[in-house]
Scaffold this active site. Structure first.
Site, PDB file in Angstrom:
ATOM      1  N   SER A 113       3.661  -2.771   3.243  1.00 26.32           N
ATOM      2  CA  SER A 113       4.112  -1.481   2.740  1.00 26.32           C
ATOM      3  C   SER A 113       5.236  -0.887   3.580  1.00 26.32           C
ATOM      4  O   SER A 113       6.337  -1.418   3.620  1.00 26.32           O
ATOM      5  CB  SER A 113       2.928  -0.525   2.648  1.00 26.32           C
ATOM      6  OG  SER A 113       3.299   0.685   2.050  1.00 26.32           O
ATOM      7  N   ASP A 156       9.123   3.478  -0.589  1.00 25.37           N
ATOM      8  CA  ASP A 156       8.629   2.742   0.568  1.00 25.37           C
ATOM      9  C   ASP A 156       8.757   1.243   0.296  1.00 25.37           C
ATOM     10  O   ASP A 156       9.275   0.821  -0.748  1.00 25.37           O
ATOM     11  CB  ASP A 156       7.193   3.149   0.912  1.00 25.37           C
ATOM     12  CG  ASP A 156       6.161   2.644  -0.080  1.00 25.37           C
ATOM     13  OD1 ASP A 156       6.528   2.357  -1.238  1.00 25.37           O
ATOM     14  OD2 ASP A 156       4.971   2.533   0.286  1.00 25.37           O
ATOM     15  N   ASP A 159       6.822  -1.346  -0.537  1.00 31.25           N
ATOM     16  CA  ASP A 159       6.239  -2.060  -1.681  1.00 31.25           C
ATOM     17  C   ASP A 159       6.238  -1.215  -2.951  1.00 31.25           C
ATOM     18  O   ASP A 159       5.633  -1.589  -3.952  1.00 31.25           O
ATOM     19  CB  ASP A 159       4.824  -2.550  -1.362  1.00 31.25           C
ATOM     20  CG  ASP A 159       3.836  -1.422  -1.121  1.00 31.25           C
ATOM     21  OD1 ASP A 159       4.272  -0.321  -0.739  1.00 31.25           O
ATOM     22  OD2 ASP A 159       2.626  -1.638  -1.310  1.00 31.25           O
ATOM     23  N   ASP A 189       4.915   1.664  -3.951  1.00 30.46           N
ATOM     24  CA  ASP A 189       3.792   2.387  -4.552  1.00 30.46           C
ATOM     25  C   ASP A 189       3.863   3.878  -4.208  1.00 30.46           C
ATOM     26  O   ASP A 189       3.120   4.674  -4.750  1.00 30.46           O
ATOM     27  CB  ASP A 189       2.439   1.784  -4.154  1.00 30.46           C
ATOM     28  CG  ASP A 189       2.132   1.879  -2.661  1.00 30.46           C
ATOM     29  OD1 ASP A 189       3.030   2.240  -1.874  1.00 30.46           O
ATOM     30  OD2 ASP A 189       0.983   1.573  -2.290  1.00 30.46           O
TER      31      ASP A 189
END
Length: 460
Positions: free
Chosen positions: A100, A243, A245, A247
C-alpha cells in the site's frame, strides 16, 4: 503464537522479514485452509507496482499450486480491482501483493475472501496456525494446481465503477482534474476512468514504478505539494492523490488546498444519506465528529467500530449500511463492494460536483470543523491492558467526562471534544487522538492524558 497478519495483511522489508520462503509457505498454508472446504479452489492473484512483486507473487502462487489450488494471475492491478474481480468472477480467494502506502523497500501479502471482502481475523488466525505448524496438505504430483493468466480485470472493474454513477451529468461538466497516482497501481485505472467520464486530465506520476520516484506513496500533505501547486497553477476543478495500491484517495480543492480524509468521508456520507433519506453508516472510533454531525442532519445513524477496514466492512454488511469508511481517505460503497475503493470515491465526488454545481471548496466549507491532534506515547505491550483499565477507573468520576467508550481502547467524551487512547497492535505504544474546537485546547488535553498515562505506568 506470534502474529503475521496486521490490520492490512502481512508486510515487511523485502528479503528481510518479507521474503520468498515466507511467501511460499503462506501460499501453502492458505491453500491447505481452502482445501478443507473446497475440493479444487480457484484463486486470483495480482500485484501493485513494487519491484519485488514478481518474486513474491511467484512464491505465493507456487504455494497455492502445491496444495492443489488453481491460480489465475490478473497482473498489475489496484487492490480494489483484484477484490472486485474475485467477487464478480466467483473465485474462492484472492491475493494482492502490495504494501500500500509503505516505502518502496516494503512489500506484503493481502488476502481476499470469495465475496471480495478482506479476510476476517479468524480466517487469518487459522492460516497462521497452519503456517506455524508447517502441516501443509501438499497434493500428489497429478493433482497439483493449474496456472493461467487473465488480462480482463481492469476492463471489468472500470465498467463496474461507471455503472454506479451518473455518467451523462459528469460528462456535461467537462471537469479539469489533476491526477497524481504516486507511480502506483492506480496509474492503470484512474486516468482511463476519468477520460471515460469526459474529464480533462493533467497527469502527475501516472507511470507505474516501484521505486516511487515522483513522491512518497502515502498521500500526506507534505507528499502532495506538487499536486497542490499544479491544481492552483492550472485552475483545475480539483486534484486527486492516490496511495500505492489505490484503495485510498485524498482530494485537493480548486484553490490547491489539501482536504483531510474526514472531510471527504463526511461530504460523501452526507450526499449518500440525503439520497437514501437516512440509513446506517459505519466508521472507526478515530473519525472526527464532523461525520456524525452531517449524517444526523439527514436522519442517518453512525455505528462506531474498532480501527481496521475489514472490521468496518463487516459491520456494514451485518447492518445493511448505506455507506462507511475511515478518516484516512478509505471510503466503502456497499452497493459496489465492501472494500475501500479510491476509484469509486473519485467518481462519486465527480457526481456530487456535477449535481451540486458548486466548487469543491464550497461544499467542504459546509462540513463542521474540529481540531484533530494525533500523537503517541511509549508503553510496553504487556502493560497496555492494565494501563487502559487504570485510566478508565481514574476518569470514570472525573467532572469533565460525560461518557466513556471502550470499543477500541478508551475513548473519553467531554463537552467540548474527546480523547482516544488506543493501544497499537503492532508497536509498544499508545496512539492518542484528540478532538477539540480549538487547537490550543486539543494540545492541552493531549498533554494532560500523556502525563497521566506516564504516571500510571510507574504504578502498573
Amino acid at each position: 503464537m506470534p502474529r503475521l497478519f496486521s490490520t492490512n495483511g502481512i508486510r515487511g522489508v523485502v528479503n528481510q522479514d518479507m521474503n520468498s520462503t515466507l511467501a511460499l509457505e503462506i501460499g501453502q498454508a492458505w491453500g491447505t485452509y481452502l482445501k478443507k472446504t473446497v475440493p479444487r479452489p480457484k484463486c486470483a492473484i495480482g500485484t501493485d507496482a513494487r519491484l519485488s512483486n514478481h518474486m513474491l507473487k511467484s512464491a505465493v502462487t507456487a504455494g497455492f499450486l502445491s496444495t492443489g489450488c488453481d491460480v489465475v494471475d490478473v497482473g498489475l492491478v489496484p487492490t480494489p480491482t483484484l477484490q472486485y474481480t474475485v467477487k464478480e468472477k466467483q473465485f474462492d480467494a484472492g491475493v494482492i501483493i502490495t504494501a500500500s502506502h509503505n516505502p518502496p523497500q516494503f512489500n506484503g501479502i493481502k488476502g481476499t475472501a470469495s465475496d471480495g471482502t478482506e479476510l476476517t481475523k479468524d480466517v487469518e488466525e487459522t492460516i497462521e496456525q497452519i503456517y506455524f505448524s508447517q502441516r501443509f496438505a501438499l497434493s500428489d504430483w497429478n493433482e497439483v494446481g493449474s496456472y493461467a493468466t487473465w488480462t480482463g480485470a481492469i476492463e471489468l472493474y472500470i465498467k463496474g465503477v461507471l455503472s454506479c454513477v451518473d455518467v451523462a451529468s459528469i460528462k456535461k461538466q467537462r471537469f479539469h482534474v489533476v491526477l497524481d497516482c504516486g507511480n502506483g497501481a492506480g496509474s492503470l485505472v484512474a486516468p482511463i476512468l476519468l477520460k471515460k467520464l469526459g474529464c480533462v486530465v493533467t497527469e502527475l506520476n501516472c507511470e507505474p514504478d516501484g521505486r516511487f520516484p515522483g513522491r512518497h506513496s502515502e498521500p500526506l500533505p507534505e507528499n502532495l505539494t506538487m499536486l497542490m501547486k499544479k491544481v492552483s497553477e492550472t485552475h483545475a476543478s480539483f486534484g486527486i492523490g492516490l496511495d500505492g495500491d489505490a484503495d485510498r484517495v485524498i482530494f485537493i480543492d480548486e484553490h490547491g488546498s489539501y482536504i483531510w480524509g474526514d472531510k471527504s468521508l463526511s461530504l460523501v456520507g452526507r450526499y449518500i444519506t440525503r439520497e437514501k433519506k437516512g440509513g446506517i453508516t459505519v466508521t472507526p472510533v478515530t473519525t472526527s465528529t464532523c461525520f456524525e454531525d452531517v449524517i444526523r442532519q439527514n436522519k442517518g445513524r453512525v455505528i462506531y467500530t474498532k480501527v481496521g477496514s475489514p472490521i468496518v466492512a463487516g459491520v456494514m454488511k451485518e447492518n445493511h449500511a448505506v455507506f462507511g469508511g475511515e478518516e484516512n481517505g478509505g471510503l466503502i460503497f456497499p452497493e459496489f463492494q465492501y472494500c475501500r475503493d479510491a476509484a469509486m470515491s473519485l467518481v462519486t465526488i465527480l457526481e456530487i460536483l456535477a449535481r451540486e454545481k458548486r466548487p469543491l471548496s464550497e461544499l467542504i466549507a459546509q462540513i463542521p470543523s474540529y481540531e484533530m491532534l494525533k500523537t503517541k506515547i511509549p508503553c510496553p505491550s504487556e502493560k497496555k491492558e492494565r494501563i487502559i483499565n487504570l485510566l478508565a477507573d481514574e476518569m470514570k468520576n472525573h467532572r469533565e467526562i460525560i461518557d466513556i467508550d471502550r470499543t477500541d481502547g478508551l475513548k473519553l467524551y467531554m463537552k467540548d471534544g474527546w480523547v482516544l487512547m488506543r493501544p497499537s497492535g503492532t508497536e509498544p505504544i499508545f496512539r492518542v487522538y484528540v478532538q477539540a474546537k480549538e487547537k490550543q485546547r486539543a494540545e492541552q488535553v493531549a498533554l494532560f492524558y500523556k502525563n497521566l498515562a506516564a504516571s500510571l505506568m510507574q504504578r502498573a
